[in-house]
Design an enzyme around this catalytic site. Structure first.
Site, PDB file in Angstrom:
ATOM      1  N   CYS A 143       0.863  -1.182   0.000  1.00 31.42           N
ATOM      2  CA  CYS A 143       0.000   0.000   0.000  1.00 31.42           C
ATOM      3  C   CYS A 143       0.898   1.230   0.000  1.00 31.42           C
ATOM      4  O   CYS A 143       2.071   1.147   0.348  1.00 31.42           O
ATOM      5  CB  CYS A 143      -0.877   0.051   1.242  1.00 31.42           C
ATOM      6  SG  CYS A 143      -1.982  -1.351   1.414  1.00 31.42           S
ATOM      7  N   GLU A 174      -9.123   6.931   3.334  1.00 30.80           N
ATOM      8  CA  GLU A 174      -8.495   6.981   2.027  1.00 30.80           C
ATOM      9  C   GLU A 174      -9.433   6.714   0.864  1.00 30.80           C
ATOM     10  O   GLU A 174     -10.310   5.848   0.948  1.00 30.80           O
ATOM     11  CB  GLU A 174      -7.363   5.945   1.958  1.00 30.80           C
ATOM     12  CG  GLU A 174      -6.237   6.213   2.931  1.00 30.80           C
ATOM     13  CD  GLU A 174      -5.130   5.190   2.860  1.00 30.80           C
ATOM     14  OE1 GLU A 174      -4.001   5.530   3.247  1.00 30.80           O
ATOM     15  OE2 GLU A 174      -5.371   4.045   2.436  1.00 30.80           O
TER      16      GLU A 174
END
Length: 192
Positions: A63, A112
């Site tokens: 990520c 996010e």
């Protein structure tokens, strides 16, 4: 620096990665990647125990956050090289609109817009210990029995399951569905 975004996915500013995560983390741009080898196995990683958010938890391969002006594909390739020493053979968008918000037990929030990519690589990772505590190659069908995965990974797996049983055959998504802040032109500016 991370790119801050509004609810429509438009860039509204930047903030230092070191200070953006707290109990009121603003919505920001990120990505998740799922790395597969030539046999179709998935690379799972355990986040380093020194990380501020979700230390020690198992999650998808890699990520990260694109830098201001950086394309999503470049960000995926950069973080794979930095964290795992891997060079991607292919980087393909599969979930362009994934968004989540998760809260740790201590109140730390992750918030996010996080497009998801399927990546293929050859070779074994060389993990940066400051980022990755451990890794393992797993069969895709075995993920359903895992109970130790990050909250974003659990949510992504539900959406990825809708794409089909064979990850290497998932359809590539239309990049036009990415949040505006993630649609980078060759000039490095955000396409609106």
């Amino acid at each position: 620096m991370v790119v801050l975004v509004d609810d429509f996915g438009r860039a509204v500013g930047t903030e230092a990665k070191a200070t953006v995560h707290h109990s009121a983390t603003p919505l920001h741009l990120a990505f998740s990647s799922y790395v597969f080898d030539e046999r179709g196995r998935l690379l799972l990683t355990q986040r380093a125990f020194g990380k501020r958010t979700w230390p020690g938890i198992w999650t998808n391969s890699c990520c990260g956050h694109p830098l201001p002006g950086e394309s999503m594909e470049s960000a995926v390739r950069r973080r794979l090289a930095d964290e795992l020493g891997l060079v991607a053979s292919s980087v393909e968008l599969v979930l362009p609109e994934f968004r989540y918000r998760a809260v740790m037990a201590d109140g730390m929030v992750e918030n996010e817009l996080c497009p998801v990519f399927r990546v293929t690589c050859a070779g074994e990772p060389v993990a940066d210990e400051a980022e990755v505590a451990a890794y393992e190659w797993v069969e895709w069908v075995d993920l359903g029995v895992r109970t130790d995965l990050s909250p974003w990974c659990v949510l992504q797996l539900k959406e990825l399951a809708a794409l089909g049983e064979s990850p290497l055959e998932w359809p590539v998504a239309d990049a036009g569905r990415l949040p505006a802040a993630a649609r980078m032109g060759s000039s490095g500016r955000v396409d609106r």
